[in-house]
Design a protein around this motif. Structure first.
Motif, mmCIF file in Angstrom:
data_model
loop_
_atom_site.group_PDB
_atom_site.id
_atom_site.type_symbol
_atom_site.label_atom_id
_atom_site.label_comp_id
_atom_site.label_asym_id
_atom_site.label_seq_id
_atom_site.Cartn_x
_atom_site.Cartn_y
_atom_site.Cartn_z
ATOM 1 N N GLU A 26 -7.053 1.266 -1.647
ATOM 2 C CA GLU A 26 -6.410 1.432 -0.344
ATOM 3 C C GLU A 26 -5.286 2.460 -0.418
ATOM 4 O O GLU A 26 -5.119 3.291 0.481
ATOM 5 N N GLU A 58 -8.571 -3.162 -5.623
ATOM 6 C CA GLU A 58 -8.558 -3.078 -4.162
ATOM 7 C C GLU A 58 -7.272 -2.415 -3.670
ATOM 8 O O GLU A 58 -7.308 -1.566 -2.765
ATOM 9 N N LEU A 97 -14.099 2.407 1.706
ATOM 10 C CA LEU A 97 -13.050 2.391 2.728
ATOM 11 C C LEU A 97 -13.137 3.575 3.685
ATOM 12 O O LEU A 97 -12.497 3.579 4.728
ATOM 13 N N VAL A 153 0.839 -1.200 0.000
ATOM 14 C CA VAL A 153 0.000 0.000 0.000
ATOM 15 C C VAL A 153 0.874 1.250 0.000
ATOM 16 O O VAL A 153 0.626 2.208 -0.758
#
Length: 205
Positions: free
Chosen positions: A65, A61, A127, A21
């Motif tokens: 993030e 995804e 999120l 990330v």
């Protein structure tokens, strides 16, 4: 832990998920999201391409993030927003508007590269936590000022917040997509504040 994983993480305590990330966030900050591939992310992170799918369902995804992390990082650099009940409402709104403009100038290039990837934007929204985003904090600030009696009891603060957010979006979008445009000047911010307070103010100076 594999030798490869140990190599890329040996200088810190974060997990490989966090490393991926953070790497993607840095790439978004430096080069935006357009054309960002799994192979490029894996190469920058120092892992094999397939490793990403051990920690994320798909590329979308991971991007979502990393994009959320990028926004949080930008906002941390902008400082604190004013507290309800302190200072003047006009000065506090000015601080919110300047914050919103600066934030959108910093993050919009990353979002612009994802206009053709709605799945990433949907996951980015999922999120978020209630009250976390700037527009939510602006709305909550105005609601609190209304409860304190510093705004009219029937003030349409949600509409006022939407107006301010919309102006910030329009201003930054113009700067992004037009070659000739000017930033929002101090006088423009003053005019926006005056229009908002004329609609929701108590009539008191």
């Amino acid at each position: 832990m594999s030798p490869r994983k140990a190599a890329v993480l040996r200088e810190g305590d974060r997990s490989l998920h966090e490393h991926l990330v953070a790497t993607t966030e840095r790439m978004i900050s430096e080069q935006g999201t357009a054309g960002l591939t799994v192979r490029a992310i894996a190469r920058e992170a120092g892992v094999a391409d397939g490793v990403l799918y051990n920690y994320f369902a798909d590329k979308e995804e991971l991007l979502a993030e990393a994009l959320r992390a990028h926004v949080r990082s930008v906002e941390r650099g902008l400082g604190e927003l004013p507290e309800p009940g302190r200072g003047t409402i006009a000065d506090n709104l000015r601080a919110h508007i300047e914050y919103g403009l600066a934030m959108h100038r910093a993050i919009l290039p990353a979002f612009a590269g994802l206009l053709a990837q709605p799945k990433v934007l949907d996951r980015f929204t999922e999120l978020g936590s209630p009250g976390e985003d700037w527009r939510d904090r602006l709305r909550d600030y105005l609601r609190a000022e209304r409860e304190l009696g510093r705004l009219a009891l029937d003030a349409k603060v949600d509409a006022a917040a939407a107006m301010i957010v919309g102006v910030c979006h329009e201003t930054v979008l113009t700067l992004l997509f037009q070659e000739v445009a000017r930033p929002m000047a101090a006088d423009d911010i003053d005019d926006l504040i005056a229009v908002v307070l004329d609609g929701i103010g108590t009539g008191l100076s």
